[in-house]
Design a protein around this motif. Structure first.
Motif, PDB file in Angstrom:
ATOM      1  N   UNK A   1       7.580 -23.276  20.756  1.00  0.00           N
ATOM      2  CA  UNK A   1       8.480 -24.050  19.896  1.00  0.00           C
ATOM      3  C   UNK A   1       9.834 -23.374  19.780  1.00  0.00           C
ATOM      4  N   UNK A   2      10.847 -24.196  19.612  1.00  0.00           N
ATOM      5  CA  UNK A   2      12.212 -23.716  19.419  1.00  0.00           C
ATOM      6  C   UNK A   2      12.740 -24.330  18.130  1.00  0.00           C
ATOM      7  N   UNK A   3      13.342 -23.504  17.309  1.00  0.00           N
ATOM      8  CA  UNK A   3      13.984 -23.984  16.094  1.00  0.00           C
ATOM      9  C   UNK A   3      15.495 -23.890  16.274  1.00  0.00           C
ATOM     10  N   UNK A   4      16.196 -24.931  15.846  1.00  0.00           N
ATOM     11  CA  UNK A   4      17.652 -24.994  15.957  1.00  0.00           C
ATOM     12  C   UNK A   4      18.243 -25.206  14.572  1.00  0.00           C
ATOM     13  N   UNK A   5      19.206 -24.364  14.217  1.00  0.00           N
ATOM     14  CA  UNK A   5      19.849 -24.468  12.904  1.00  0.00           C
ATOM     15  C   UNK A   5      21.346 -24.592  13.116  1.00  0.00           C
ATOM     16  N   UNK A   6      21.904 -25.722  12.647  1.00  0.00           N
ATOM     17  CA  UNK A   6      23.336 -25.977  12.786  1.00  0.00           C
ATOM     18  C   UNK A   6      24.082 -25.526  11.540  1.00  0.00           C
ATOM     19  N   UNK A 103      14.241 -30.245  21.969  1.00  0.00           N
ATOM     20  CA  UNK A 103      14.258 -29.860  20.559  1.00  0.00           C
ATOM     21  C   UNK A 103      15.568 -30.305  19.927  1.00  0.00           C
ATOM     22  N   UNK A 104      15.486 -30.596  18.624  1.00  0.00           N
ATOM     23  CA  UNK A 104      16.653 -31.048  17.872  1.00  0.00           C
ATOM     24  C   UNK A 104      16.787 -30.249  16.578  1.00  0.00           C
ATOM     25  N   UNK A 105      18.038 -30.022  16.181  1.00  0.00           N
ATOM     26  CA  UNK A 105      18.299 -29.469  14.871  1.00  0.00           C
ATOM     27  C   UNK A 105      18.236 -30.559  13.818  1.00  0.00           C
ATOM     28  N   UNK A 106      18.493 -30.158  12.573  1.00  0.00           N
ATOM     29  CA  UNK A 106      18.374 -31.086  11.457  1.00  0.00           C
ATOM     30  C   UNK A 106      19.636 -31.922  11.282  1.00  0.00           C
ATOM     31  N   UNK A 107      20.721 -31.530  11.911  1.00  0.00           N
ATOM     32  CA  UNK A 107      21.970 -32.277  11.830  1.00  0.00           C
ATOM     33  C   UNK A 107      22.912 -31.712  10.782  1.00  0.00           C
ATOM     34  N   UNK A 108      24.200 -31.866  11.038  1.00  0.00           N
ATOM     35  CA  UNK A 108      25.229 -31.455  10.092  1.00  0.00           C
ATOM     36  C   UNK A 108      26.294 -32.549  10.043  1.00  0.00           C
ATOM     37  N   UNK A 109      26.707 -32.875   8.841  1.00  0.00           N
ATOM     38  CA  UNK A 109      27.652 -33.979   8.649  1.00  0.00           C
ATOM     39  C   UNK A 109      29.077 -33.518   8.924  1.00  0.00           C
ATOM     40  N   UNK A 110      29.788 -34.314   9.707  1.00  0.00           N
ATOM     41  CA  UNK A 110      31.216 -34.122   9.940  1.00  0.00           C
ATOM     42  C   UNK A 110      31.915 -35.394   9.468  1.00  0.00           C
ATOM     43  N   UNK A 111      32.851 -35.221   8.555  1.00  0.00           N
ATOM     44  CA  UNK A 111      33.613 -36.349   8.031  1.00  0.00           C
ATOM     45  C   UNK A 111      35.089 -36.097   8.234  1.00  0.00           C
ATOM     46  N   UNK A 112      35.763 -37.033   8.898  1.00  0.00           N
ATOM     47  CA  UNK A 112      37.194 -36.909   9.172  1.00  0.00           C
ATOM     48  C   UNK A 112      37.909 -38.011   8.395  1.00  0.00           C
TER      49      UNK A 112
END
Length: 114
Positions: A1-6, A103-112
């Motif tokens: 398993x791979x964990x990804x943290x953004x 594998x996918x990270x949990x996501x991070x919000x970008x707002x412009x």
């Protein structure tokens, strides 16, 4: 398993810059290509940028010339430098890693803001 943290998302004005980082842990030796995707609610997830294990890159048409992807294999990190941001870049950005599995990270919000 791979964990990804953004990390690194947030709110920025149009024309500004942000840098996203993603750190991989776990079975990192199995990782080949890494990348970033983004998704707006109700739309399909779309490619932002990919980088291979030997640092070959591919960008989505909407970000070419504005975004730069890089990776540090020693630190198991992939970074996305986003410049000249536009309101249409607003999305949740996901880190992705390909090995034997995907594998996918949990996501991070970008707002412009405009």
């Amino acid at each position: 398993q791979v964990q990804l943290v953004e990390s690194g998302g947030g709110l920025v004005e149009a024309g500004g810059s942000l840098r996203l980082s993603c750190v991989a842990s776990g079975s990192v030796r199995s990782i080949g290509a890494m990348g970033w995707y983004r998704q707006v609610a109700g739309n399909q997830r779309e490619l932002v940028a990919l980088i291979s294990s030997d640092s070959q890159t591919k960008y989505g048409d909407n970000v070419k010339g504005r975004f730069t992807i890089s990776r540090d294999n020693a630190k198991n990190t992939v970074t996305l430098q986003m410049n000249s941001l536009k309101p249409e870049d607003t999305a949740v950005y996901y880190c992705n890693a390909l090995g034997r599995y995907e594998f996918w990270g949990q996501g991070t919000q970008v707002t412009v803001s405009s």
